[in-house]
Design a protein around this motif. Structure first.
Motif, PDB file in Angstrom:
ATOM      1  N   GLU A 340       2.694 -54.007 -56.667  1.00 11.71           N
ATOM      2  CA  GLU A 340       2.662 -55.436 -56.978  1.00 11.71           C
ATOM      3  C   GLU A 340       1.231 -55.840 -57.347  1.00 11.71           C
ATOM      4  O   GLU A 340       0.278 -55.409 -56.705  1.00 11.71           O
ATOM      5  N   PRO A 341       1.058 -56.696 -58.346  1.00  9.62           N
ATOM      6  CA  PRO A 341      -0.293 -57.058 -58.811  1.00  9.62           C
ATOM      7  C   PRO A 341      -0.945 -58.155 -57.971  1.00  9.62           C
ATOM      8  O   PRO A 341      -1.263 -59.239 -58.469  1.00  9.62           O
ATOM      9  N   ALA A 356       2.487 -46.610 -61.901  1.00 11.12           N
ATOM     10  CA  ALA A 356       3.327 -45.461 -61.549  1.00 11.12           C
ATOM     11  C   ALA A 356       4.584 -45.930 -60.813  1.00 11.12           C
ATOM     12  O   ALA A 356       4.624 -45.951 -59.578  1.00 11.12           O
ATOM     13  N   PRO A 357       5.645 -46.284 -61.542  1.00 14.17           N
ATOM     14  CA  PRO A 357       6.861 -46.838 -60.915  1.00 14.17           C
ATOM     15  C   PRO A 357       7.798 -45.739 -60.414  1.00 14.17           C
ATOM     16  O   PRO A 357       8.922 -45.570 -60.907  1.00 14.17           O
ATOM     17  N   ARG A 358       7.380 -44.995 -59.410  1.00 18.55           N
ATOM     18  CA  ARG A 358       8.105 -43.787 -59.004  1.00 18.55           C
ATOM     19  C   ARG A 358       9.536 -44.074 -58.544  1.00 18.55           C
ATOM     20  O   ARG A 358      10.441 -43.280 -58.787  1.00 18.55           O
ATOM     21  N   GLU A 359       9.751 -45.197 -57.875  1.00 14.24           N
ATOM     22  CA  GLU A 359      11.085 -45.490 -57.342  1.00 14.24           C
ATOM     23  C   GLU A 359      11.925 -46.319 -58.306  1.00 14.24           C
ATOM     24  O   GLU A 359      12.914 -46.933 -57.912  1.00 14.24           O
ATOM     25  N   ARG A 360      11.559 -46.337 -59.557  1.00 14.04           N
ATOM     26  CA  ARG A 360      12.313 -47.072 -60.565  1.00 14.04           C
ATOM     27  C   ARG A 360      13.691 -46.440 -60.761  1.00 14.04           C
ATOM     28  O   ARG A 360      13.994 -45.365 -60.231  1.00 14.04           O
ATOM     29  N   TYR A 377       9.991 -53.897 -61.774  1.00 11.99           N
ATOM     30  CA  TYR A 377       8.826 -53.112 -62.178  1.00 11.99           C
ATOM     31  C   TYR A 377       8.237 -53.627 -63.486  1.00 11.99           C
ATOM     32  O   TYR A 377       7.012 -53.667 -63.656  1.00 11.99           O
ATOM     33  N   ARG A 378       9.100 -54.010 -64.417  1.00  9.50           N
ATOM     34  CA  ARG A 378       8.590 -54.493 -65.698  1.00  9.50           C
ATOM     35  C   ARG A 378       7.768 -55.766 -65.511  1.00  9.50           C
ATOM     36  O   ARG A 378       6.706 -55.938 -66.129  1.00  9.50           O
TER      37      ARG A 378
END
Length: 607
Positions: A340-341, A356-360, A377-378
């Motif tokens: 999260e930003p 790095a959205p590994r759990e996407r 994620y987007r």
């Protein structure tokens, strides 16, 4: 952006014309330009069946080559516009190739060879196609390529080279010399060695020549934030180290980022990763890869989010390197607890975001607004692009045999759509995590789609060529992979394949998908085995392994009990697969990963 063919006239060249030519290079070519000239000559020789010499031409610019007969009076016309990428400029008497860099020139050479009928293969040089008909004619048109992405990167955890064990190390180096060759032929720019705190090396020096000759930049770093702060400082200066939630200083984890001396020590020592490698073009500074992130919870650090603690350190390292006259990108990692930003601190201009959205969800592309997981994620990615003013790399897991637990997961159309979305959003760089020969075997369609899409090339023809490289059984292999893609896109929607999803809705969705798709695997494997081909039999065993893994997942979903016996049986299926297919990772690391996940229920917060 992408590759474009112009509306200029087509020039027809014959194999006989090419046979009378020389490859002309600048007088003092650098290593990559010289390699490009020699590589062009080598492949032209195979096409026309006779030696093609390389000679110098003083009027050629540093990043240019020409194919023309001896004694010809060709000239290098000025570029009509500033060159970004490479151009191929054929004429009646000469073919010019030029790039804005040495590596771009080499990419132009490989593109010219493709126009002459050469086809590359992620499976290795043995599977390449090079036309050899002496009567062949070639229609060439001017071609300008502008890169779709600033960097196209492949990466792997350095521990998977088994660098303390001579035999596996030698085998893995051979595997990755093939990878380096294919990377250059398909437009890659960089290779990133991912280091962990337990590693004693930042790069595999034996591969440096393969990369540097081809103009491929080496990047170093990884989960190294705990490393620059020597743990031997802990007894004398525990205040340099993170304070846990329990109120004690811990020598594991990252550092107390609010302590100026700790921050200065880390910034000073981090630069040694670059000097130790000697040739690195980027430095990745990621936090400890542990649950909870290893961040500090002292009074001062508690006011900072994990994202802000990470960016404080990245900024300090960037500032120190900049003051020393070293300007290389520093990569902050958006991953797990930093995805999260939550940032109120401006990143230094040298600091990039590695998203790095590994759990996407890999059943849908990242821009699919019908997928709630990827929509989350987007949205985070869009915020990071704004915060970092476009300095963002998408770190993708398309060849991650750990995430996919060694299962066969072909998702080429997801990848093509992902890259289109990343480009549209303004992502400048993309990377692909993989583990050597095993990944190039199990995820060959993903490599092929990523390489084509990252250059703006349609993936369909590239995949058709790949299917034909399995003993010429293109129709069979293409049909099986189409079925596999449909099946796996219904299953890989929740993160780690081996671990049943935590959310109730995801668990019920997965159970329905397993009921619908598990029966399909047997027919796919039987079809591959029916052709009595060693390579198709190996692929059939990987299909059966994948089926058995998901049978284990289904068992755990249904019973709540561990499916250790089922997963052990899955592993035994791949034991008979030759190492020429499954490589070092399949021989040594897959069993370790099985043991790691078997113990996952003992790790709080994982299973």
């Amino acid at each position: 952006m992408g590759s474009e063919e112009s509306n200029e006239p087509t020039f027809t060249w014959t194999a006989r014309q090419l046979a009378s030519c020389c490859v002309w290079s600048p007088e003092r070519p650098d290593t990559t330009v010289l390699f490009a000239a020699e590589e062009l000559a080598r492949y032209l020789q195979r096409i026309v069946g006779r030696d093609i010499p390389v000679a110098a031409r003083p009027e050629l610019s540093q990043h240019s080559l020409a194919v023309a007969p001896f004694g010809s009076n060709f000239t290098m016309p000025p570029s009509a516009s500033p060159l970004v990428g490479f151009t191929i400029e054929p004429g009646a008497d000469a073919i010019m190739v030029r790039g804005d860099t040495s590596s771009a020139l080499l990419r132009g050479v490989y593109r010219l060879l493709q126009e002459l009928g050469c086809e590359w293969s992620v499976r290795g040089r043995l599977y390449e196609t090079v036309p050899t008909a002496a009567t062949e004619t070639f229609c060439l048109r001017a071609y300008r390529s502008a890169p779709r992405f600033q960097s196209v990167v492949y990466c792997s955890d350095i521990i998977t080279w088994h660098y303390t064990q001579p035999e596996p190390l030698r085998e893995r180096i051979v595997e990755d010399e093939e990878l380096a060759d294919w990377m250059a032929k398909t437009g890659a720019t960089s290779f990133f060695f991912i280091r962990h705190p337990f590693d004693t090396k930042s790069a595999i020096e034996e591969l440096q020549k393969s990369f540097s000759t081809r103009g491929i930049t080496v990047e170093v770093g990884g989960h190294v934030l705990p490393t620059p702060l020597d743990r031997q400082w802990f007894p004398r200066h525990p205040e340099y180290f993170p304070l846990t939630h329990g109120g004690r200083r811990s020598e594991t984890g990252n550092l107390c980022v609010s302590h100026p001396r700790a921050r200065a020590l880390v910034a000073e020592q981090a630069g040694h990763f670059l000097t130790a490698a000697g040739y690195a073009g980027a430095l990745h500074i990621w936090g400890a890869d542990v649950f909870g992130g290893g961040w500090c919870h002292c009074t001062h650090c508690e006011k900072l989010s994990p994202q802000e603690q990470s960016i404080v350190v990245c900024n300090a390292i960037a500032e120190r390197l900049e003051n020393a006259g070293v300007r290389v990108p520093i990569y902050y990692l958006a991953y797990h607890d930093t995805i999260e930003p939550r940032l109120r601190i401006e990143p230094h201009p040298m600091v990039w975001c590695e998203f790095a959205p590994r759990e996407r969800c890999y059943g849908h592309h990242i821009g699919d607004r019908e997928c709630g997981v990827n929509e989350h994620y987007r949205a985070a990615l869009e915020s990071y692009i704004q915060l970092f003013r476009g300095r963002v790399r998408a770190f993708e897991y398309y060849g991650d045999a750990i995430l996919f637990f060694g299962c066969l997961v072909p998702i080429p159309r997801v990848i093509a759509s992902d890259l289109a979305t990343y480009e549209a959003l303004g992502v400048r760089e993309v990377s692909f995590l993989q583990f050597g020969q095993f990944s190039r075997w199990a995820y060959a369609p993903n490599f092929t789609a990523f390489a084509a899409a990252s250059q703006g090339i349609p993936i369909g023809p590239a995949l058709e060529r790949l299917w034909s490289q399995w003993d010429g059984k293109a129709q069979v292999v293409g049909s099986v992979f189409a079925d596999l893609e449909e099946t796996m896109r219904a299953l890989v929607r929740y993160g780690d394949v081996r671990l049943p999803p935590k959310r109730r809705t995801q668990r019920s969705d997965l159970r329905r998908a397993l009921s619908a798709h598990l029966p399909r695997f047997t027919a796919m494997a039987d079809e591959l085995d029916s052709h009595r081909s060693p390579s198709l039999h190996a692929l059939a065993l990987l299909v059966r392994y994948t089926q058995t893994v998901f049978e284990g997942v289904a068992h755990e979903l249904d019973t709540g009990q561990a499916a250790d016996a089922i997963f052990s049986h899955a592993l035994s299926i791949l034991q008979s697969v030759d190492r020429t297919y499954k490589g070092v990772w399949g021989e040594f690391d897959l069993a370790v990963i099985h043991d790691l996940y078997k113990a996952a229920h003992l790790v709080p917060g994982w299973s």
